[in-house]
Design an enzyme around this catalytic site. Structure first.
Site, PDB file in Angstrom:
ATOM      1  N   ALA A  80      21.704  22.375  32.638  1.00 27.17           N
ATOM      2  CA  ALA A  80      21.202  23.237  31.570  1.00 27.17           C
ATOM      3  C   ALA A  80      21.630  22.718  30.207  1.00 27.17           C
ATOM      4  CB  ALA A  80      21.707  24.662  31.774  1.00 27.17           C
ATOM      5  N   THR A  86      22.221  19.203  29.449  1.00 28.89           N
ATOM      6  CA  THR A  86      21.508  17.960  29.116  1.00 28.89           C
ATOM      7  C   THR A  86      19.996  18.173  29.143  1.00 28.89           C
ATOM      8  OG1 THR A  86      21.409  17.232  31.425  1.00 28.89           O
ATOM      9  CG2 THR A  86      23.369  16.628  30.157  1.00 28.89           C
ATOM     10  N   ARG A  87      19.540  19.143  29.952  1.00 26.55           N
ATOM     11  CA  ARG A  87      18.118  19.463  30.119  1.00 26.55           C
ATOM     12  C   ARG A  87      17.327  18.237  30.578  1.00 26.55           C
ATOM     13  NH1 ARG A  87      16.821  20.996  24.622  1.00 26.55           N
ATOM     14  NH2 ARG A  87      14.761  21.683  25.325  1.00 26.55           N
ATOM     15  N   ASP A 109      12.995  36.220  32.371  1.00 27.06           N
ATOM     16  CA  ASP A 109      12.730  34.785  32.455  1.00 27.06           C
ATOM     17  C   ASP A 109      11.226  34.560  32.504  1.00 27.06           C
ATOM     18  OD1 ASP A 109      15.215  33.554  32.370  1.00 27.06           O
ATOM     19  OD2 ASP A 109      15.603  33.968  34.472  1.00 27.06           O
ATOM     20  N   SER A 146      17.046  15.264  34.149  1.00 23.84           N
ATOM     21  CA  SER A 146      17.496  14.781  35.453  1.00 23.84           C
ATOM     22  C   SER A 146      16.914  13.385  35.627  1.00 23.84           C
ATOM     23  CB  SER A 146      17.011  15.710  36.578  1.00 23.84           C
ATOM     24  OG  SER A 146      15.594  15.718  36.653  1.00 23.84           O
TER      25      SER A 146
END
Length: 695
Positions: free
Chosen positions: A393, A395-396, A323, A398
């Site tokens: 994860a 819709t990516r 990551d 908030s």
């Protein structure tokens, strides 16, 4: 360039981070000596074919000490003394081999004892259905129970925080003295471990393990070696050594006929001595110790491995999936700047960004709130009537659904563009300009909108960890390919990938992409390693050959992985690959040395056996007598095992080289050294034996 194994981000050295105190050498060696005798049990010896042959040979030569003519008349004087000396040397060969394994096991048992002293039965406050609490023993808790802990309490079992916020002292597990903040709803801060202590406030915890199956219980069993089984490479090498021993057994069995033909009959004791000298006793005696020491080195790095197979797999890894955030970069992405677009002001974007982040408890979300408030933004809606929209994860994005019905969102630029289009909003080139500007700086751009109107870009700044590029260069020289996964856009990802020096990257990655890239690499015959901490990482951790979960991560991630990092340092995966390769290098180096030793021992014993037949001219070492030659070779064969124990436990010094370079190095140093060292040592021992008149 050599690659020292570096400390974690905490800045502590390996010794300082070690979670269990070191056992005193005196106590360790005393227990190892006792265990060495216990391991002489034939049922234990049978697990090691090479040393079992030595065990059988010791029994036979012991019988020949009492009756030299047990298998027929043997010419010569002092046969009892000679056979007795052979028996004693073979017996010590067995003890030294058992001692090597016992020392390696002893270090793990010392860690287990220290951990066991940390673990104790405690009283837990169990929450009943009517929300009252009842004091019960920690051993009666079951998975799914809810417990309450307050400041000063020992957390009685593994669990997940479902209520409250508190500081927890995890030093008993991780060795880190700094307290850790625990709160619900966060992958990185909701998991707690039994045996740690709460320092402030109170927590409501849901128990995630039954008695005897907690993290500390598994850790004790693993470092103690109770669940250790041979790894595939270890099994393969054991089979190879067994086959070699069988070949030498057949060769030795044919010698009596040849010796009788040339008029130099040999005794059974001499044949056993020749067999023991030729079979690979050095690596046979050290093989288990090397594997156990590998797991111990991993434990010293505050990593718990579920098996030796996982440690060994680290050495065979071809591809590292990493990551970006927290591994390649420092991970504390913070809001650096607001870039307004569409004629909006800084104040406009600050107000909308604040509204979109007011319920966001992530470090990034909190930094956006701080920056917005610094610029004068205020919450101008009723928070109790608003609805928080958590990041997904998929819709990516908030944000918040406000009390007046409007919707504010922040997230990946493409995702926010799609949100605006779905509401018939207009997109302008100005947005793309701001997006590219942040991306080319290596930052993460987040778009901010309210309903169909985009207000601008949030610049999240991240920093690449110092020295990470050099470490990737070392991995590349070892033939390990690095792949960076990130949710960032392709421009940002390419900038970070270039600066960090990774071989490949996947931008805008989803949890499904992680599994897909692992499966693609495995389909090519590669072994893959990756790190993770969240529940969404669990499937990928389970799919990877080596999955390293962070101790601060969720229970699902820790259960899916085959290693857990107690320090929660994602870069430690690079260290684990180093340790795994060091394990394989050590095993290969000592195997090369062991097999090379046979040349000198062959030239010491064979000429001695056929000396009376005129083949004594082959005695190029100039050994004093046939008996001296045999005893010298056997004594060297026994002493070389304890001499190599420190190397087996510490490991051959690691260097980032390719497989071919390592092979050449092993042959040059350990192959050539394995040929030369016995010639010198056997000659010196022969001089001593001749000097004291033993042969």
């Amino acid at each position: 360039m050599e690659s020292p194994i570096k400390p974690s981000q905490s800045g502590k050295t390996r010794a300082e981070r070690k979670h269990t105190p070191k056992a005193s050498n005196k106590g360790l060696y005393q227990r190892a000596i006792k265990d060495a005798f216990v391991k002489l049990n034939p049922r234990i010896m049978l697990k090691n074919p090479v040393m079992f042959l030595v065990w059988v040979g010791t029994i036979i030569t012991a019988l020949l000490t009492f009756d030299p003519n047990l298998f027929g008349t043997v010419p010569g004087e002092n046969q009892r003394l000679f056979n007795g000396l052979i028996t004693i040397i073979l017996f010590f060969t067995l003890l030294f081999a058992n001692f090597a394994e016992a020392v390696a096991e002893g270090r793990g048992k010392a860690q287990a004892d220290a951990l066991r002293s940390t673990k104790s039965e405690t009283t837990a406050k169990k929450v009943l259905p009517d929300n009252s609490t009842q004091e019960v023993s920690s051993t009666s808790l079951r998975k799914g129970d809810q417990i309450k802990v307050v400041a000063g309490d020992m957390i009685p079992a593994d669990g997940e925080v479902i209520g409250g916020t508190a500081s927890v002292d995890e030093s008993a597990i991780t060795g880190e003295s700094a307290p850790v903040l625990k709160e619900p709803g966060s992958d990185m801060a909701s998991s707690v471990t039994g045996g740690t202590r709460i320092l402030s406030d109170e927590l409501l915890i849901r128990v995630t393990s039954d008695p005897g199956k907690g993290f500390l219980d598994r850790m004790i069993a693993l470092v103690e070696g109770a669940e250790r089984s041979k790894t595939p490479n270890e099994i393969a090498l054991t089979v190879l050594l067994a086959v070699l021993s069988q070949v030498f057994l057949i060769v030795v069995a044919t010698l009596p006929a040849i010796a009788n033909y040339v008029g130099t009959p040999v005794s059974v004791a001499i044949l056993i001595a020749l067999l023991v000298a030729l079979i690979p006793t050095t690596i046979g005696g050290l093989l288990s110790a090397i594997g156990i020491a590998g797991m111990d080195r991993v434990a010293q790095f505050n990593v718990v491995a579920t098996s030796g197979r996982a440690v060994e797999a680290c050495g065979d890894v071809n591809t590292l999936i990493l990551d970006k955030t927290g591994t390649i970069t420092l991970g504390n992405r913070l809001a650096e700047e607001f870039l307004p677009v569409n004629s909006h002001s800084i104040e406009d974007i600050a107000n909308v960004a604040l509204a979109a982040s007011v319920f966001d408890d992530t470090p990034e979300g909190k930094s956006i709130v701080r920056l917005a408030e610094k610029l004068g933004a205020k919450v101008n809606f009723d928070r109790s009537q608003a609805e928080a929209i958590e990041f997904s994860a998929r819709t990516r994005m908030s944000g918040t659904n406000l009390d007046d019905g409007s919707q504010v969102r922040k997230g990946a630029v493409d995702a926010v563009k799609g949100f605006v289009r779905s509401r018939n909003g207009q997109l302008t080139p100005e947005l793309d300009t701001a997006y590219e500007r942040v991306s080319r700086l290596g930052g993460t751009p987040l778009a901010v909108c309210q309903d169909s109107e985009i207000y601008g870009i949030i610049y999240l700044k991240d920093v690449i960890k110092p020295g990470i590029k050099e470490r990737f260069d070392q991995l590349r020289r070892m033939g390990v390919r690095t792949v960076m996964l990130t949710g960032d856009n392709r421009i940002t990802a390419s900038v970070i990938a270039s600066e960090a020096g990774v071989d490949d990257f996947i931008a805008e990655a989803t949890p499904e992409d992680k599994i897909a890239v692992i499966q693609q690499e495995q389909a090519k015959g590669k072994l893959v390693a990756m790190t993770g901490d969240g529940t969404n990482d669990a499937p990928a951790l389970a799919q990877a050959n080596v999955g390293v979960a962070m101790n601060s991560g969720t229970q699902a991630a820790k259960e899916a992985a085959n290693m857990v990092d107690l320090d929660s340092d994602p870069t430690k995966l690079i260290d684990l690959v180093t340790i795994g390769k060091q394990l394989l290098i050590t095993r290969g180096a000592l195997t090369t040395f062991s097999l090379s030793n046979d040349i000198a021992k062959y030239f010491a014993i064979i000429p001695a056996i056929f000396a009376s037949a005129g083949i004594g001219k082959l005695n190029i070492m100039g050994l004093a007598s046939a008996q001296s030659a045999i005893l010298s070779a056997l004594i060297y064969n026994a002493l070389i095992i304890p001499a190599l124990i420190p190397l087996a436990l510490k490991g051959v010094k690691f260097r980032p080289l390719t497989a071919n370079q390592l092979l050449q190095r092993n042959i040059l140093i350990y192959g050539l050294g394995g040929v030369i060292a016995p010639f010198i040592a056997i000659k010196l021992i022969d001089v001593l034996i001749a000097g004291v008149g033993l042969a």
